[in-house]
Scaffold this motif. Sequence first.
Motif, PDB file in Angstrom:
ATOM      1  N   CYS A  95      61.746  -8.782  -1.348  1.00  0.00           N
ATOM      2  CA  CYS A  95      61.546  -7.891  -0.194  1.00  0.00           C
ATOM      3  C   CYS A  95      62.220  -8.508   1.030  1.00  0.00           C
ATOM      4  CB  CYS A  95      60.041  -7.735   0.047  1.00  0.00           C
ATOM      5  SG  CYS A  95      59.601  -7.094   1.660  1.00  0.00           S
TER       6      CYS A  95
ATOM      7  N   ALA B 245      59.431  -9.152   4.284  1.00  0.00           N
ATOM      8  CA  ALA B 245      58.748 -10.432   4.059  1.00  0.00           C
ATOM      9  C   ALA B 245      57.964 -10.990   5.255  1.00  0.00           C
ATOM     10  CB  ALA B 245      59.767 -11.467   3.579  1.00  0.00           C
TER      11      ALA B 245
ATOM     12  N   CYS C 272      54.529  -9.535   6.109  1.00  0.00           N
ATOM     13  CA  CYS C 272      53.121  -9.146   6.112  1.00  0.00           C
ATOM     14  C   CYS C 272      52.224 -10.378   5.883  1.00  0.00           C
ATOM     15  CB  CYS C 272      52.864  -8.098   5.035  1.00  0.00           C
ATOM     16  SG  CYS C 272      53.965  -6.685   5.210  1.00  0.00           S
TER      17      CYS C 272
ATOM     18  N   CYS D  24      50.713 -11.315   2.308  1.00  0.00           N
ATOM     19  CA  CYS D  24      51.548 -11.098   1.116  1.00  0.00           C
ATOM     20  C   CYS D  24      52.432 -12.292   0.796  1.00  0.00           C
ATOM     21  CB  CYS D  24      52.422  -9.860   1.359  1.00  0.00           C
ATOM     22  SG  CYS D  24      53.658  -9.615   0.076  1.00  0.00           S
TER      23      CYS D  24
ATOM     24  N   LEU E  42      54.318 -11.928  -2.204  1.00  0.00           N
ATOM     25  CA  LEU E  42      55.100 -11.394  -3.326  1.00  0.00           C
ATOM     26  C   LEU E  42      56.566 -11.838  -3.328  1.00  0.00           C
ATOM     27  CD1 LEU E  42      53.706  -7.745  -3.516  1.00  0.00           C
ATOM     28  CD2 LEU E  42      53.194  -9.663  -5.022  1.00  0.00           C
TER      29      LEU E  42
ATOM     30  N   ASN F 271      58.176  -5.406  -6.577  1.00  0.00           N
ATOM     31  CA  ASN F 271      57.408  -6.230  -5.636  1.00  0.00           C
ATOM     32  C   ASN F 271      58.089  -6.217  -4.278  1.00  0.00           C
ATOM     33  OD1 ASN F 271      55.214  -6.912  -7.109  1.00  0.00           O
ATOM     34  ND2 ASN F 271      55.874  -8.986  -7.619  1.00  0.00           N
ATOM     35  N   GLY F 272      58.629  -5.091  -3.910  1.00  0.00           N
ATOM     36  CA  GLY F 272      59.339  -4.977  -2.640  1.00  0.00           C
ATOM     37  C   GLY F 272      59.610  -3.520  -2.362  1.00  0.00           C
TER      38      GLY F 272
ATOM     39  N   ARG G 289      58.958   0.425   1.256  1.00  0.00           N
ATOM     40  CA  ARG G 289      58.674   0.600   2.674  1.00  0.00           C
ATOM     41  C   ARG G 289      59.353   1.886   3.129  1.00  0.00           C
ATOM     42  NH1 ARG G 289      56.820  -3.405   5.785  1.00  0.00           N
ATOM     43  NH2 ARG G 289      57.879  -2.608   7.614  1.00  0.00           N
TER      44      ARG G 289
HETATM   45  S1  SF4 Z   1      56.462  -6.949  -0.336  1.00  0.00           S
HETATM   46 FE1  SF4 Z   1      55.439  -5.385   0.873  1.00  0.00          FE
HETATM   47  S2  SF4 Z   1      53.563  -6.375   1.579  1.00  0.00           S
HETATM   48 FE2  SF4 Z   1      54.957  -8.003   0.894  1.00  0.00          FE
HETATM   49  S3  SF4 Z   1      56.071  -8.621   2.729  1.00  0.00           S
HETATM   50 FE3  SF4 Z   1      57.307  -7.043   1.733  1.00  0.00          FE
HETATM   51  S4  SF4 Z   1      56.658  -5.141   2.747  1.00  0.00           S
HETATM   52 FE4  SF4 Z   1      55.112  -6.674   3.201  1.00  0.00          FE
END
Ligand code: SF4
Length: 493
Positions: free
Chosen positions: A208, A211, A213, A216, A218, A261-262, A297
Amino acid sequence: MNELKIDSNLLANEMKNTFENIVGIHFEQDIVLDDTELIELMQIALNSMFGEEKKQQYYNIDTKEALFTFLYLTYEKNFQSYTKNDNALILLSTICVALFLSKSSAQSTQLITTLLKNLPGMSTYSSDIEPYLTSDDLRGLLFWSITTLSSLDYDLVNTMNISYEYTPPKITPEWLNTYRKEEDPMEFWFYNSSIGNGLFLILYTPKCRYAKCSGCNLPSLSSQSKTTSPSAVYKQVDTVLQNSLSHKEKESIKEMILSNNGNLFDIKTMPTLSLLYTINALIEELPSLEKIIIESRIEYLNEHQLKTINEVLSAHEDRNIKIEIALGFEIFDDEIRNGYYQKGFYKSALEKLMPLFSKYDVSLKFYMMYKAVPNMSTQEAIDDMNNVSKYAHELINTYDVNINIHISPTYVAVGTLLEKEFNDGNYTPPGPKEVDMLCQQLEIFDNVSYYISLNDEGLSSTHIEEEYTLFLDLKSRVGYFNSYQKWRTEEFQ
Ligand code: SF4
């Protein structure tokens, strides 16, 4: 290499000793089944996995030790003609019995690990099995064992009616670096959706790009490369659809959650070609599929993408497949969501896109985190969920777009700001009591659909130990609610 030769009797003795030491039982029964009975037994055994009731219903065997003995002997005797050698016979029997008998994956893993360590000749299988054991991927282990250890015809494997509760494998960045093969996705698992069996597939692509949040971590699981080629994604999709699911499983899947995961609409991490190929392959390979849910997103979404997806769907017009977009909304309160939580999700951006969702007949899923930040009381967290419920109700009335609210109790992810707060004593994740309060007070609207996620990951383990009975009760009530969109009549009425 010096291979140790062992005869069947010696192996049988070794096997008996191993299991007598573990469960304290003696093997005295002599049971032989024909091929049809064997297959039937395996199906019943596999389908009954994790279900004490069914085991007793079928066999009227009321102690775990007796059942263990019965099955182990049955498998051992009846797998004889289907395995290539004695070691394969013992390992296959052990895996099937351990998986069937254990409610806890830890117990199955322990039994299989003990066998691998203690029985000579098993070392040839250790490296193949390690990825499954270290990630608790018992379904994967079962498939590996049937396809690798047995000489069963592949079609027979595909027609086995395997279906059992399945939770996500436990994978870490280290696990992915060590074991993931180039053609593998990050992971997949099954879940129960309101329309039937669901498959959750996470593709392995660049992380993602947002990155930020606060709860999170992930991105640490995803590829750290900046780009991916479309063909890298094609291979992952083909691996799952061609080699990892049985025909029965494919036929049963009604809904898919597709993730990386993104953000699957971010063309830098998921080329549009890959997304279209994936959607097309899912429709072609899963004959009962009705809905594909795509995670992203909101800022990566535009009309062009919705239009091209619609073109793929039109090529399969007769199937009437629905597309849903899953957005991480997390917290309704704007200040908390975009302040402390740093979500960067604005209702104004969502409302701007609503006419497009309506135009392309796309439904939405809002991922919500229950009690996601420190200093939020349980009542405030419940109010926050009720606010999103009302908001969804109003959006549906205005734009005629279906909305599902997917609520997960927050858990503390390693390496996040929330973990720091937890370690400093400023934050406690919600446990079964708080989830129970939410269930009792959740304001439900007829035009909104709901899914309450309740896996162990969503609740802290300390809570589960303390309130295990309540947790089991909740699991059953929430399972009913998720399927029927109402509480059982005796509950919360
Ligand atoms: S994967 Fe989703 S929750 Fe995690 S940082 Fe990216 S936008 Fe935010």
